[in-house]
Motif scaffolding. Structure first.
Motif, short mmCIF file in Angstrom:
data_model
loop_
_atom_site.label_atom_id
_atom_site.label_comp_id
_atom_site.label_asym_id
_atom_site.label_seq_id
_atom_site.Cartn_x
_atom_site.Cartn_y
_atom_site.Cartn_z
N UNK A 203 -0.89 -3.72 11.40
CA UNK A 203 0.32 -2.93 11.17
C UNK A 203 1.52 -3.75 11.63
N UNK A 204 2.53 -3.85 10.78
CA UNK A 204 3.68 -4.73 11.02
C UNK A 204 3.20 -6.17 11.04
N UNK B 52 -1.76 9.05 15.10
CA UNK B 52 -2.63 9.92 14.28
C UNK B 52 -3.10 9.13 13.04
N UNK B 53 -2.19 8.35 12.46
CA UNK B 53 -2.53 7.49 11.33
C UNK B 53 -3.56 6.44 11.70
N UNK C 34 5.21 -1.02 3.14
CA UNK C 34 5.68 0.32 3.50
C UNK C 34 5.62 0.51 5.01
N UNK C 35 6.30 1.55 5.49
CA UNK C 35 6.21 1.90 6.91
C UNK C 35 4.83 2.52 7.15
N UNK C 36 4.18 2.12 8.23
CA UNK C 36 2.92 2.75 8.58
C UNK C 36 3.22 4.14 9.13
N UNK C 37 2.49 5.14 8.64
CA UNK C 37 2.71 6.52 9.09
C UNK C 37 1.42 7.29 8.83
#
Ligand SMILES: [Zn+2]
Length: 406
Positions: free
Chosen positions: A102-103, A181-182, A143-146
């Motif tokens: 992530x990122x 949570x993701x 995309x933004x991780x969510x």
């Protein structure tokens, strides 16, 4: 403002004033007047002990054309390689595994896993940088991780990871409960999530220049245990790393899956002993940073009076925050250099110093170089390009955690 982890009201302990976004370098002088500034202050949660920024700038404003390319620093690339070797071995990763980062930036870290034969997937919201990664063959979702993205990846692409890795991201996401949570959603039943981030201890030791808008959280282990527990994840191991002048790496699994290492218990006890659960600890830091500010400004004033020339080396976010909070601008500095081509020819946010390439040092021969990336001071001081300047009497000023002239 309430705590983003547990919703208790925050207590402010440090204010840096009105600060612009540190990654938005300005293209021309006409942009100075319209530069947007935002309040930058830090609070402490008395219930879960999480240290966090009070007001944030929306992530959309901050990261879309982010200038930082992680492959710039040699030191960083070595760290990526070490991480991949270490994690592949510790978690028994192989060609059947999946590493999700992530990122993931330009894919530097994932590239190291890929070279070990482990399948990888990246997520990074900066479209220009994700494109660079995709072109290098590192599949990256821009995309933004969510939590909604995690759900979508699980349902539509059946993404389930053995390792979810994130360096320097956990501290940047305001919607932190949804984020973890993701992570839980995409973690295999026996998978491990590993996050590395600047440790709050640095803040307590005067390394205040990790405070900027993008950097929402300053984690202690005690605060993180609380956050992860809220989504049924459990921290089972921890490790200190030298990144960013002192980072913490945590290992988390689904609750109750893996035995909890002694390291977790020991660090927790150390944090309580150091007062990471007390407001006074952070208030003390705020006072001692103010003392450094006065000392450095006095030093620069004195050098100016003596007719000395001072330049600044490198303009990372942390360097800009130091300049801004200490009020060090063109009145004190002759010029600033940075080896990142993306920053050269642009003006630093807030202080409006034109960024030159490092060659400017051998041309202009300043008497002093203020190292703004002081966490990489050893690397800078040994640089081949500065050897001549150094031999001719050039001196370095290291500002943090205490002022040193070498
Ligand atoms: Zn809280």
């Amino acid at each position: 403002m309430n705590c983003r982890s547990c919703e208790t009201e925050l207590v402010e302990f440090f204010s840096l004033g009105q600060i612009p976004s540190l990654n938005l370098f300005l293209k021309k002088e006409e942009d100075f007047a319209s530069e947007k500034k935002y309040n930058l202050s830090v609070g402490f949660c008395p219930k879960c002990f999480l240290v966090q920024i009070i007001d944030i700038i929306s992530p959309e404003d901050l990261f879309r054309d982010y200038i930082y390319f992680s492959s710039v620093s040699k030191y960083f690339l070595e760290h990526c390689k070490e991480n991949a070797d270490y994690l592949a071995k510790k978690l028994n990763l192989d060609k059947e595994s999946l590493v999700l980062e992530i990122a993931s930036n330009d894919g530097s870290q994932l590239q190291c896993f890929k070279e070990l034969g482990i399948p990888v997937l990246g997520v990074d919201p900066a479209k220009n940088i994700a494109k660079v990664a995709n072109e290098k063959g590192i599949r990256t979702i821009d995309e933004f991780f969510s939590y909604p993205l995690a759900k979508k990846l699980k349902e539509e692409q059946n993404v389930q990871a053995d390792l979810i890795f994130g360096a320097n991201v956990l501290a940047h996401v305001p919607e932190i409960v949804g984020f973890v949570k993701g992570v839980k959603e995409l973690l295999k039943p026996k998978g491990t999530a590993v996050f590395e981030f600047p440790y709050v201890q640095g803040l307590v030791e005067n390394k205040f220049d990790i405070i900027y808008h993008e950097h929402v959280f300053y984690y202690s282990l005690i605060a993180l245990i609380h956050l992860f527990k809220s989504v049924d994840l459990e921290i089972y191991d921890v490790k200190m790393t030298p990144m960013q002048g002192g980072s913490l790496m945590i290992f988390a699994s689904h609750s109750g899956v893996l035995p909890i290492h002694e390291n977790v218990k020991n660090l927790k006890a150390k944090e309580i002993e150091s007062g990471f659960d007390k407001l006074e600890t952070y208030q003390k830091m705020s006072e001692s940073v103010l003392a450094i500010k006065h000392e450095l400004v006095d030093l620069l004033k004195k050098l100016k009076r003596e007719g000395k020339r001072v330049a600044a080396y490198s303009a990372p976010a942390r360097g800009n925050i130091l300049l801004l909070y200490f009020g060090i601008d063109g009145n004190y500095l002759d010029f600033i250099v940075d080896k990142s081509k993306a920053k050269q020819g642009l003006y630093t946010p807030g202080t409006h110093l034109l960024v030159y390439p490092p060659e400017k040092i051998s041309e202009e021969k300043p008497d002093y170089l203020l190292i703004l990336c002081w966490n990489l001071a050893d690397e800078v001081m040994q640089m081949e390009e500065l050897k001549n300047w150094r031999q001719n009497g050039g001196k370095f000023i290291i500002p943090i955690p205490e002022i040193k002239i070498v």
